[in-house]
Design a protein around this motif. Structure first.
Motif, PDB file in Angstrom:
ATOM      1  N   UNK A  85      -8.672  -8.604  25.912  1.00 44.95           N
ATOM      2  CA  UNK A  85     -10.037  -8.194  25.551  1.00 44.95           C
ATOM      3  C   UNK A  85     -10.018  -7.218  24.371  1.00 44.95           C
ATOM      4  N   UNK A  86      -8.989  -6.380  24.293  1.00 47.90           N
ATOM      5  CA  UNK A  86      -8.864  -5.458  23.164  1.00 47.90           C
ATOM      6  C   UNK A  86      -8.574  -6.186  21.868  1.00 47.90           C
ATOM      7  N   UNK A  87      -7.704  -7.194  21.936  1.00 44.01           N
ATOM      8  CA  UNK A  87      -7.398  -7.987  20.732  1.00 44.01           C
ATOM      9  C   UNK A  87      -8.618  -8.780  20.276  1.00 44.01           C
ATOM     10  N   UNK A  88      -9.358  -9.325  21.252  1.00 44.59           N
ATOM     11  CA  UNK A  88     -10.572 -10.076  20.915  1.00 44.59           C
ATOM     12  C   UNK A  88     -11.604  -9.148  20.272  1.00 44.59           C
ATOM     13  N   UNK A  89     -11.826  -7.968  20.853  1.00 43.50           N
ATOM     14  CA  UNK A  89     -12.791  -7.019  20.300  1.00 43.50           C
ATOM     15  C   UNK A  89     -12.380  -6.582  18.900  1.00 43.50           C
ATOM     16  N   UNK A  90     -11.076  -6.347  18.697  1.00 42.07           N
ATOM     17  CA  UNK A  90     -10.562  -5.968  17.380  1.00 42.07           C
ATOM     18  C   UNK A  90     -10.884  -7.060  16.352  1.00 42.07           C
ATOM     19  N   UNK A  91     -10.628  -8.320  16.724  1.00 41.00           N
ATOM     20  CA  UNK A  91     -10.890  -9.439  15.811  1.00 41.00           C
ATOM     21  C   UNK A  91     -12.378  -9.556  15.499  1.00 41.00           C
ATOM     22  N   UNK A  92     -13.213  -9.330  16.496  1.00 39.43           N
ATOM     23  CA  UNK A  92     -14.660  -9.432  16.282  1.00 39.43           C
ATOM     24  C   UNK A  92     -15.155  -8.335  15.338  1.00 39.43           C
ATOM     25  N   UNK A  93     -14.658  -7.122  15.534  1.00 40.83           N
ATOM     26  CA  UNK A  93     -15.069  -6.019  14.651  1.00 40.83           C
ATOM     27  C   UNK A  93     -14.557  -6.258  13.236  1.00 40.83           C
ATOM     28  N   UNK A  94     -13.361  -6.815  13.102  1.00 37.35           N
ATOM     29  CA  UNK A  94     -12.845  -7.132  11.763  1.00 37.35           C
ATOM     30  C   UNK A  94     -13.743  -8.150  11.062  1.00 37.35           C
ATOM     31  N   UNK A  95     -14.248  -9.128  11.816  1.00 41.09           N
ATOM     32  CA  UNK A  95     -15.158 -10.115  11.220  1.00 41.09           C
ATOM     33  C   UNK A  95     -16.440  -9.447  10.718  1.00 41.09           C
ATOM     34  N   UNK A  96     -16.935  -8.488  11.475  1.00 42.23           N
ATOM     35  CA  UNK A  96     -18.153  -7.779  11.063  1.00 42.23           C
ATOM     36  C   UNK A  96     -17.854  -6.883   9.863  1.00 42.23           C
ATOM     37  N   UNK A  97     -16.774  -6.103   9.974  1.00 38.45           N
ATOM     38  CA  UNK A  97     -16.470  -5.111   8.935  1.00 38.45           C
ATOM     39  C   UNK A  97     -15.957  -5.744   7.648  1.00 38.45           C
ATOM     40  N   UNK A  98     -15.074  -6.727   7.743  1.00 33.44           N
ATOM     41  CA  UNK A  98     -14.444  -7.298   6.557  1.00 33.44           C
ATOM     42  C   UNK A  98     -15.258  -8.415   5.914  1.00 33.44           C
ATOM     43  N   UNK A  99     -15.860  -9.265   6.746  1.00 31.87           N
ATOM     44  CA  UNK A  99     -16.577 -10.422   6.208  1.00 31.87           C
ATOM     45  C   UNK A  99     -18.078 -10.212   6.130  1.00 31.87           C
ATOM     46  N   UNK A 100     -18.565  -9.155   6.778  1.00 35.83           N
ATOM     47  CA  UNK A 100     -20.000  -8.894   6.765  1.00 35.83           C
ATOM     48  C   UNK A 100     -20.791  -9.855   7.623  1.00 35.83           C
ATOM     49  N   UNK A 101     -20.145 -10.415   8.643  1.00 38.09           N
ATOM     50  CA  UNK A 101     -20.852 -11.349   9.520  1.00 38.09           C
ATOM     51  C   UNK A 101     -21.798 -10.598  10.441  1.00 38.09           C
ATOM     52  N   UNK A 102     -22.855 -11.273  10.822  1.00 36.65           N
ATOM     53  CA  UNK A 102     -23.763 -10.731  11.827  1.00 36.65           C
ATOM     54  C   UNK A 102     -23.130 -10.952  13.203  1.00 36.65           C
ATOM     55  N   UNK A 103     -23.551 -10.138  14.163  1.00 39.20           N
ATOM     56  CA  UNK A 103     -22.978 -10.247  15.513  1.00 39.20           C
ATOM     57  C   UNK A 103     -23.148 -11.659  16.079  1.00 39.20           C
ATOM     58  N   UNK A 104     -24.313 -12.253  15.891  1.00 38.27           N
ATOM     59  CA  UNK A 104     -24.560 -13.602  16.409  1.00 38.27           C
ATOM     60  C   UNK A 104     -23.624 -14.620  15.760  1.00 38.27           C
ATOM     61  N   UNK A 105     -23.303 -14.435  14.490  1.00 35.03           N
ATOM     62  CA  UNK A 105     -22.380 -15.345  13.811  1.00 35.03           C
ATOM     63  C   UNK A 105     -20.973 -15.198  14.373  1.00 35.03           C
ATOM     64  N   UNK A 106     -20.573 -13.977  14.673  1.00 36.68           N
ATOM     65  CA  UNK A 106     -19.243 -13.742  15.237  1.00 36.68           C
ATOM     66  C   UNK A 106     -19.142 -14.385  16.612  1.00 36.68           C
ATOM     67  N   UNK A 107     -20.180 -14.247  17.409  1.00 36.43           N
ATOM     68  CA  UNK A 107     -20.170 -14.805  18.761  1.00 36.43           C
ATOM     69  C   UNK A 107     -20.065 -16.327  18.716  1.00 36.43           C
ATOM     70  N   UNK A 108     -20.658 -16.965  17.706  1.00 36.80           N
ATOM     71  CA  UNK A 108     -20.628 -18.428  17.604  1.00 36.80           C
ATOM     72  C   UNK A 108     -19.349 -18.976  16.965  1.00 36.80           C
TER      73      UNK A 108
END
Length: 123
Positions: free
Chosen positions: A67-90
């Motif tokens: 769960x920590x690795x998954x959360x890290x990857x999700x935050x990286x998608x938001x921070x680095x790629x500028x994705x919206x939360x809904x885009x990361x979830x999909x």
């Protein structure tokens, strides 16, 4: 319904009930039943996080847990790629083109958009 519209409608109903009360109708319980729109006076949220704050956030995840690795990857998608939360979830693993270094983002059921997988470089 937005807060403003809700407040406006609540005020209209309240005004009507006050009119009815002035005419002699018993509307006290009805007036108490009018819901009040929530109004929180919170400090404004920061528009962006500083690089130090992002680094602190990224180091807060436990890499030993899935769960920590998954959360890290999700935050990286938001921070680095500028994705919206809904885009990361999909996102699905098939959306990542490892060979070309791109991420495919679904904009709708039939439209997709490609982003470079490393917009900010390695942290």
């Amino acid at each position: 319904m937005g807060r403003r519209r809700c407040v406006c409608r609540g005020q209209l109903v309240g005004c009507y009930l006050k009119y009815c009360q002035m005419r002699g109708d018993e509307v006290t319980k009805l007036m108490q039943a009018i819901p009040r729109a929530a109004h929180w006076r919170l400090a404004p949220l920061p528009e962006i996080l500083s690089a130090a704050e992002i680094d602190m956030l990224l180091t807060s995840f436990d890499a030993n847990l899935p769960s920590g690795r998954r959360a890290y990857a999700m935050v990286r998608c938001v921070a680095d790629l500028g994705l919206r939360c809904a885009e990361v979830v999909r996102l699905h693993i098939d959306d990542i083109d490892w060979r070309n270094g791109t991420v495919r983002i679904a904009r709708s059921k039939t439209q997709f958009h490609g982003l470079p997988a490393s917009a900010q470089g390695d942290r």
